[in-house]
Design an enzyme around this catalytic site. Structure first.
Site, PDB file in Angstrom:
ATOM      1  N   ASN A 175       0.842  -1.163   0.032  1.00 39.58           N
ATOM      2  CA  ASN A 175      -0.077   0.077   0.072  1.00 39.58           C
ATOM      3  C   ASN A 175       0.688   1.293  -0.011  1.00 39.58           C
ATOM      4  O   ASN A 175       1.351   1.679   1.096  1.00 39.58           O
ATOM      5  CB  ASN A 175      -0.816  -0.001   1.270  1.00 39.58           C
ATOM      6  CG  ASN A 175      -2.058  -1.150   0.922  1.00 39.58           C
ATOM      7  OD1 ASN A 175      -2.812  -1.208   0.361  1.00 39.58           O
ATOM      8  ND2 ASN A 175      -1.568  -2.238   1.998  1.00 39.58           N
ATOM      9  N   GLU A 176       0.944   1.711  -1.343  1.00 46.65           N
ATOM     10  CA  GLU A 176       1.917   2.812  -1.291  1.00 46.65           C
ATOM     11  C   GLU A 176       1.364   4.022  -1.170  1.00 46.65           C
ATOM     12  O   GLU A 176       0.185   4.077  -0.819  1.00 46.65           O
ATOM     13  CB  GLU A 176       2.473   2.972  -3.001  1.00 46.65           C
ATOM     14  CG  GLU A 176       3.108   1.760  -3.175  1.00 46.65           C
ATOM     15  CD  GLU A 176       4.663   1.683  -2.820  1.00 46.65           C
ATOM     16  OE1 GLU A 176       5.146   2.323  -1.732  1.00 46.65           O
ATOM     17  OE2 GLU A 176       5.513   0.948  -3.300  1.00 46.65           O
ATOM     18  N   PRO A 177       2.046   5.270  -0.977  1.00 49.49           N
ATOM     19  CA  PRO A 177       1.502   6.568  -0.547  1.00 49.49           C
ATOM     20  C   PRO A 177       0.298   6.939  -1.512  1.00 49.49           C
ATOM     21  O   PRO A 177       0.268   6.619  -2.495  1.00 49.49           O
ATOM     22  CB  PRO A 177       2.692   7.393  -0.504  1.00 49.49           C
ATOM     23  CG  PRO A 177       3.887   6.545  -0.215  1.00 49.49           C
ATOM     24  CD  PRO A 177       3.711   5.351  -0.994  1.00 49.49           C
TER      25      PRO A 177
END
Ligand code: F6R
Length: 642
Positions: A175-177
């Site tokens: 879950n990237e920025p």
């Protein structure tokens, strides 16, 4: 505050109690252990206890698992508990966080393969109870596959305990920025920084997948217990933001602050950015946290105060100390003047234009005490100096100016390149050389994979020789160690072997150095520098009884990832504008690795950043403290070998 160091802690409770006083800064419970292995063993014990408890209750234990370097010790410990204590996994159901996409489960770097190699092949879990997102689905089936994954988790009764690592982007799972707290299992595009960090596994940026299937933030937060582990200095900055920052999609790990049964398990290095470690005087009296006002702490505090106030050290006042929670320090030393003077002299004494020490008769000013304080080999001249550089190029990048000086002062300078560096040379660069060869000799070089690695290493060697000439170092004094651990990259995960250490021991015995320089880049996200230092440490350990050892002095330099903070600098070598320009010329000889963000573009791979900027930035920091204003400064930390 307590740092746990032993295995005799029955629960995290003791350590957690200590976090109460830090709750103003920390928004999630944190435990800090001295060593990653001990931290991992504690987490493995929690998992084992959970499995036994669920079994006793006649229920299955549902585990959420992570991959990457962080949980490897946890899996090793679980395998040990299974073998030695008979813990069975027959009653365990697992769900992995993520998988690259697209990737076959057989691919050497797939998370399917990782989990088999590190855990599943060594325990008695039934294959039907293992779940890992499918990286081999057809693109049009991915959405349905993700929905099935969520359904399977729900049907298993939800996750009892979720293990997490943290990426330098702040990702949990992948879950990237920008990921929403409502996100569920889905396909995601990997952040550039995440892909750069994965080069260590895939060899080049182009080979790192661009996408992955990951559990969502909501999926993770629904687990009944969440334990995030983080080890190493390279995680310190993002861990501090995750623990002390406000909840935001910019750092998805901050969402864990909202979990009512979450925990962060850190080693000391990863905890280094937390207020209670970085600036402990803000939290309370040092003694209460088991710390003391020693020299290092004083330097750290005064340096911090100078930065906070924007003042040179000698201009700091009693009021500055008082208003920045440094009353304790002030009362111990009596006045700001005393502290300032002490700090000023200490920093000033680190500055030297003679990194190898002064030869007899050099310079006219008699110094009562050589700067910085020297070992018993101080008077040896010329010295045999051995510089360890992980990849070809690291040495000129980090200490090219010092190298110039050592050569100019007529020391016998040897450079040992620990790994071949073949992994950093792109195929297109090799192709250029092959075209050249064909043009001048009319022969076709063999381009098969094994040979390509050999040719790429040869390119690195040629560039290293060119850079050595620029620095005035004899190209015959270069030693290419080609440590075997680095060459395992395409096959198994990198593992240090006795051979890596034996090669290094042989070189030490051959040179018998008076002075050693090595890369102390513990924040290196690729791990190569850390592994190289580990090997050198073991080799030095084995050389302790050698006659040269007692008088040998060692210094650690750092590259682009995280320079030495001023309070940890023990030797500072100033460079003139001409030396800085010459250093840059040496660095540019390594043109094949110029695309390497970490080598040439600083910690975040900024391609426009000039390689010598680090030493210029350090010089500005010295200047701000009230030290002389040099063009650039290279810094070193003393490495105590005893
Ligand atoms: C792995 C995962 C990632 C990693 C993170 C840290 O399943 O989901 O979030 O935990 O990228 O990786 P390492 O441990 O290699 O530093």
């Amino acid at each position: 505050m307590r740092i746990e160091s032993g295995m005799n802690i029955s629960s995290y409770q003791d350590a957690l109690a200590a976090t109460l006083e830090t709750s103003k800064w920390e928004h999630i419970p944190v435990v800090i252990f001295e060593q990653p292995k001990i931290a991992a063993a504690r987490v493995a014990r929690e998992i084992a206890d959970l499995i036994k408890q669920r079994e006793a209750d006649g229920l299955k234990a549902v585990l959420g698992l992570a991959t990457g370097s962080t949980p490897i010790f946890v899996y090793q410990e679980l395998v040990r508990i299974h073998r030695e204590e008979g813990l069975s996994f027959r009653n365990v159901v697992t769900f992995n966080l993520d998988e690259y996409y697209p990737i076959s489960p057989e691919h050497a770097r797939s998370y399917h393969r990782f989990m088999r190699e590190h855990l599943f092949d060594h325990i008695d879990i039934p294959a039907t109870q293992i779940h890992i997102p499918d990286g081999a689905l057809a693109r049009e089936d991915v959405v349905a596959g993700c929905a099935r994954y969520e359904k399977a988790i729900a049907e298993a009764g939800g996750i009892d305990l979720q293990i997490l690592g943290i990426g330098r982007t702040g990702h949990i799972g992948f879950n990237e920025p920008g990921s929403s707290w409502r996100s569920t299992t889905r396909l995601i595009h990997l952040d550039r920084l995440t892909r750069l960090d994965a080069i260590k596994d895939f060899q080049s940026e182009e080979l790192v997948p661009r996408t992955a299937v990951t559990m969502g933030v909501k999926t993770i937060l629904q687990a009944r217990r969440v334990v995030l582990l983080a080890f190493g200095e390279h995680k310190a900055e993002i861990v501090a933001r995750a623990v002390e920052g406000s909840v935001s999609a910019d750092v998805p790990a901050t969402y864990l602050q909202q979990h009512e049964n979450g925990l962060m398990v850190l080693d000391r290095a990863a905890a280094g950015g937390l207020t209670r470690i970085r600036t402990p005087w803000l939290v309370g009296p040092l003694e209460e946290s088991g710390m003391a006002w020693n020299d290092l702490m004083l330097r750290r505090a005064v340096n911090w105060l100078a930065q906070q106030t924007g003042k040179a050290v000698l201009k700091l006042t009693d009021e500055d100390y008082n208003s920045h929670s440094l009353q304790e320090l002030l009362s111990q030393h009596g006045s700001a003047y005393e502290i300032n003077l002490r700090m000023f002299r200490e920093v000033q004494n680190t500055i030297t234009g003679w990194p190898g020490g002064k030869p007899p008769g050099a310079g006219n000013a008699p110094v009562s005490q050589p700067r910085p304080l020297r070992s018993s080999s101080a008077s040896a001249y010329p010295k045999r100096i051995l510089i360890f550089s992980p990849h070809p190029g690291d040495e000129v990048l980090s200490m090219g100016g010092t190298l110039l000086r050592l050569a100019e002062h007529k020391h016998e300078v040897h450079i040992a390149y620990q790994v071949s560096g073949s992994g950093v040379v792109k195929d297109e660069v090799l192709q250029r050389y092959l075209d050249f060869q064909q043009r001048v000799s009319g022969t076709h070089a063999d381009g098969n994979a094994g040979h390509a690695a050999f040719l790429k290493a040869a390119i690195c060697r040629a560039e290293a020789r060119a850079a050595a000439r620029v620095c005035g170092v004899d190209p015959d004094a270069l030693h290419f160690l080609d440590l075997p651990f680095y060459e395992q990259i395409g096959g198994k995960y990198r593992q240090v072997s006795g051979e890596d250490i034996a090669i290094t021991v042989r070189l030490l015995a051959q040179i018998q150095p008076h002075q050693i320089y090595a890369a102390g880049d513990l924040a290196d996200p690729h791990g190569t520098h850390r592994i190289c230092l580990e090997i050198l440490t073991a080799a030095l350990q084995q050389s302790r009884k050698e006659p040269w050892f007692a008088a040998c002095e060692a210094w650690l330099y750092r590259g682009a990832w995280a320079p030495w903070p001023i309070h940890e600098v023990d030797m500072a070598v100033p460079l003139s504008p001409a030396e800085t320009a010459c250093k840059q010329r040496a660095i540019f000889q390594h043109e094949s690795s110029r695309h390497q963000g970490p080598l040439f573009g600083g910690a975040h791979g900024e391609p426009d950043k000039l390689p010598e900027d680090g030493a210029r930035a350090t010089s500005r920091l010295f200047d701000a403290l009230g030290m002389p204003d040099y063009e650039a400064i290279e810094t070193f930390h003393r490495w105590e070998l005893a």
